[in-house]
Design a protein around this motif. Sequence first.
Motif, PDB file in Angstrom:
ATOM      1  N   HIS A  79      24.329  40.426 -50.514  1.00 26.50           N
ATOM      2  CA  HIS A  79      25.542  39.747 -50.976  1.00 26.50           C
ATOM      3  C   HIS A  79      26.351  39.196 -49.805  1.00 26.50           C
ATOM      4  O   HIS A  79      26.911  38.092 -49.905  1.00 26.50           O
ATOM      5  CB  HIS A  79      26.412  40.690 -51.814  1.00 26.50           C
ATOM      6  N   LEU A  80      26.434  39.942 -48.724  1.00 21.62           N
ATOM      7  CA  LEU A  80      27.179  39.459 -47.554  1.00 21.62           C
ATOM      8  C   LEU A  80      26.536  38.206 -46.967  1.00 21.62           C
ATOM      9  O   LEU A  80      27.229  37.227 -46.667  1.00 21.62           O
ATOM     10  CB  LEU A  80      27.286  40.559 -46.502  1.00 21.62           C
ATOM     11  N   VAL A  81      25.229  38.226 -46.795  1.00 23.29           N
ATOM     12  CA  VAL A  81      24.535  37.060 -46.234  1.00 23.29           C
ATOM     13  C   VAL A  81      24.677  35.865 -47.177  1.00 23.29           C
ATOM     14  O   VAL A  81      24.967  34.742 -46.739  1.00 23.29           O
ATOM     15  CB  VAL A  81      23.051  37.378 -45.947  1.00 23.29           C
ATOM     16  N   LEU A 119      26.511  32.272 -46.322  1.00 18.66           N
ATOM     17  CA  LEU A 119      25.818  30.982 -46.442  1.00 18.66           C
ATOM     18  C   LEU A 119      26.558  30.030 -47.383  1.00 18.66           C
ATOM     19  O   LEU A 119      26.715  28.848 -47.070  1.00 18.66           O
ATOM     20  CB  LEU A 119      24.377  31.195 -46.913  1.00 18.66           C
ATOM     21  N   VAL A 120      27.018  30.530 -48.521  1.00 14.33           N
ATOM     22  CA  VAL A 120      27.773  29.674 -49.449  1.00 14.33           C
ATOM     23  C   VAL A 120      29.072  29.212 -48.804  1.00 14.33           C
ATOM     24  O   VAL A 120      29.477  28.055 -48.958  1.00 14.33           O
ATOM     25  CB  VAL A 120      28.032  30.425 -50.777  1.00 14.33           C
ATOM     26  N   VAL A 179      28.303  26.367 -46.400  1.00 14.11           N
ATOM     27  CA  VAL A 179      28.064  25.111 -47.120  1.00 14.11           C
ATOM     28  C   VAL A 179      29.392  24.535 -47.618  1.00 14.11           C
ATOM     29  O   VAL A 179      29.637  23.331 -47.504  1.00 14.11           O
ATOM     30  CB  VAL A 179      27.076  25.325 -48.293  1.00 14.11           C
ATOM     31  N   ALA A 180      30.248  25.404 -48.150  1.00  9.81           N
ATOM     32  CA  ALA A 180      31.550  24.935 -48.646  1.00  9.81           C
ATOM     33  C   ALA A 180      32.395  24.366 -47.507  1.00  9.81           C
ATOM     34  O   ALA A 180      33.022  23.307 -47.654  1.00  9.81           O
ATOM     35  CB  ALA A 180      32.290  26.072 -49.339  1.00  9.81           C
ATOM     36  N   LEU A 181      32.410  25.042 -46.366  1.00  8.35           N
ATOM     37  CA  LEU A 181      33.200  24.566 -45.229  1.00  8.35           C
ATOM     38  C   LEU A 181      32.654  23.264 -44.661  1.00  8.35           C
ATOM     39  O   LEU A 181      33.420  22.416 -44.197  1.00  8.35           O
ATOM     40  CB  LEU A 181      33.267  25.633 -44.139  1.00  8.35           C
ATOM     41  N   SER A 182      31.326  23.118 -44.688  1.00 12.84           N
ATOM     42  CA  SER A 182      30.744  21.887 -44.155  1.00 12.84           C
ATOM     43  C   SER A 182      31.020  20.693 -45.064  1.00 12.84           C
ATOM     44  O   SER A 182      30.819  19.553 -44.663  1.00 12.84           O
ATOM     45  CB  SER A 182      29.241  22.052 -43.928  1.00 12.84           C
ATOM     46  N   ASN A 183      31.477  20.966 -46.262  1.00  9.50           N
ATOM     47  CA  ASN A 183      31.795  19.897 -47.212  1.00  9.50           C
ATOM     48  C   ASN A 183      33.242  19.996 -47.685  1.00  9.50           C
ATOM     49  O   ASN A 183      33.555  19.708 -48.833  1.00  9.50           O
ATOM     50  CB  ASN A 183      30.845  19.985 -48.411  1.00  9.50           C
ATOM     51  N   TYR A 184      34.129  20.425 -46.794  1.00  8.28           N
ATOM     52  CA  TYR A 184      35.510  20.700 -47.170  1.00  8.28           C
ATOM     53  C   TYR A 184      36.268  19.466 -47.653  1.00  8.28           C
ATOM     54  O   TYR A 184      37.273  19.582 -48.339  1.00  8.28           O
ATOM     55  CB  TYR A 184      36.264  21.352 -46.013  1.00  8.28           C
ATOM     56  N   LEU A 216      17.818  16.613 -49.973  1.00  7.27           N
ATOM     57  CA  LEU A 216      17.646  16.911 -48.552  1.00  7.27           C
ATOM     58  C   LEU A 216      18.232  18.272 -48.189  1.00  7.27           C
ATOM     59  O   LEU A 216      17.644  19.019 -47.398  1.00  7.27           O
ATOM     60  CB  LEU A 216      18.261  15.801 -47.695  1.00  7.27           C
ATOM     61  N   TRP A 217      19.395  18.610 -48.762  1.00 10.74           N
ATOM     62  CA  TRP A 217      19.976  19.939 -48.525  1.00 10.74           C
ATOM     63  C   TRP A 217      19.057  21.015 -49.102  1.00 10.74           C
ATOM     64  O   TRP A 217      18.842  22.059 -48.479  1.00 10.74           O
ATOM     65  CB  TRP A 217      21.363  20.034 -49.159  1.00 10.74           C
ATOM     66  N   GLY A 218      18.520  20.788 -50.290  1.00 16.69           N
ATOM     67  CA  GLY A 218      17.593  21.760 -50.891  1.00 16.69           C
ATOM     68  C   GLY A 218      16.355  21.938 -50.042  1.00 16.69           C
ATOM     69  O   GLY A 218      15.884  23.065 -49.826  1.00 16.69           O
ATOM     70  N   LEU A 219      15.830  20.839 -49.532  1.00 18.66           N
ATOM     71  CA  LEU A 219      14.672  20.912 -48.645  1.00 18.66           C
ATOM     72  C   LEU A 219      15.015  21.665 -47.362  1.00 18.66           C
ATOM     73  O   LEU A 219      14.228  22.481 -46.882  1.00 18.66           O
ATOM     74  CB  LEU A 219      14.175  19.496 -48.317  1.00 18.66           C
ATOM     75  N   ALA A 220      16.201  21.411 -46.834  1.00 13.88           N
ATOM     76  CA  ALA A 220      16.632  22.120 -45.621  1.00 13.88           C
ATOM     77  C   ALA A 220      16.716  23.627 -45.872  1.00 13.88           C
ATOM     78  O   ALA A 220      16.322  24.426 -45.019  1.00 13.88           O
ATOM     79  CB  ALA A 220      17.978  21.581 -45.142  1.00 13.88           C
ATOM     80  N   LEU A 221      17.207  24.019 -47.040  1.00 10.81           N
ATOM     81  CA  LEU A 221      17.273  25.446 -47.371  1.00 10.81           C
ATOM     82  C   LEU A 221      15.878  26.062 -47.439  1.00 10.81           C
ATOM     83  O   LEU A 221      15.648  27.174 -46.951  1.00 10.81           O
ATOM     84  CB  LEU A 221      18.003  25.654 -48.694  1.00 10.81           C
ATOM     85  N   LEU A 222      14.947  25.343 -48.052  1.00 15.80           N
ATOM     86  CA  LEU A 222      13.581  25.853 -48.139  1.00 15.80           C
ATOM     87  C   LEU A 222      12.941  25.969 -46.752  1.00 15.80           C
ATOM     88  O   LEU A 222      12.289  26.959 -46.440  1.00 15.80           O
ATOM     89  CB  LEU A 222      12.736  24.942 -49.029  1.00 15.80           C
ATOM     90  N   VAL A 223      13.147  24.959 -45.932  1.00 13.08           N
ATOM     91  CA  VAL A 223      12.589  24.988 -44.571  1.00 13.08           C
ATOM     92  C   VAL A 223      13.229  26.111 -43.756  1.00 13.08           C
ATOM     93  O   VAL A 223      12.549  26.785 -42.984  1.00 13.08           O
ATOM     94  CB  VAL A 223      12.775  23.611 -43.888  1.00 13.08           C
ATOM     95  N   ALA A 224      14.523  26.341 -43.954  1.00 10.96           N
ATOM     96  CA  ALA A 224      15.210  27.417 -43.230  1.00 10.96           C
ATOM     97  C   ALA A 224      14.659  28.783 -43.616  1.00 10.96           C
ATOM     98  O   ALA A 224      14.694  29.726 -42.821  1.00 10.96           O
ATOM     99  CB  ALA A 224      16.712  27.359 -43.498  1.00 10.96           C
ATOM    100  N   GLY A 225      14.140  28.917 -44.821  1.00 15.94           N
ATOM    101  CA  GLY A 225      13.575  30.186 -45.257  1.00 15.94           C
ATOM    102  C   GLY A 225      12.170  30.442 -44.751  1.00 15.94           C
ATOM    103  O   GLY A 225      11.704  31.591 -44.750  1.00 15.94           O
TER     104      GLY A 225
END
Length: 132
Positions: A28-30, A34-35, A38-43, A107-116
């Motif tokens: 839950h912390l991680v 992460l959320v 993402v929220a801050l990067s799109n403030y 692209l964001w979804g792809l980035a999340l998958l690649v990050a995993g």
Amino acid sequence: MPRAMAQGGVFPAWFGKEGMRGTPVRAHLVSGVLVTLVALSNYARGMGELFTFIASVSLAAGMLAYLASALAAIRLLPDDLPLKIASLIAAVFVLWMVYGLGLEADLWGLALLVAGLPVYLWVCHSRAAPAS
């Protein structure tokens, strides 16, 4: 979900650690961090638009599993014509949905998958390594 994935050996066992009441605290912390990132990067977006964006990114990342399942059904059960037709319809629907989500969310979804991927490869490597 990270706790279940940690118990299944897909995520590091570290994520499966539970608090006194069975809550996967670390997961839950991680997830919260992460959320928040993402929220801050799109403030600059309004709250409604930000919610829509996060939902779209989440859908885009999850659609890969549905597409892979539909394509796998076509490949693995070639003699089951009704299933093959349903799987083909599902694959086309997923592709249409991904298109409808828009390039930014995809692209964001792809980035999340690649990050995993590094996490997944690390877990696979850890399981394959002999215990010393």
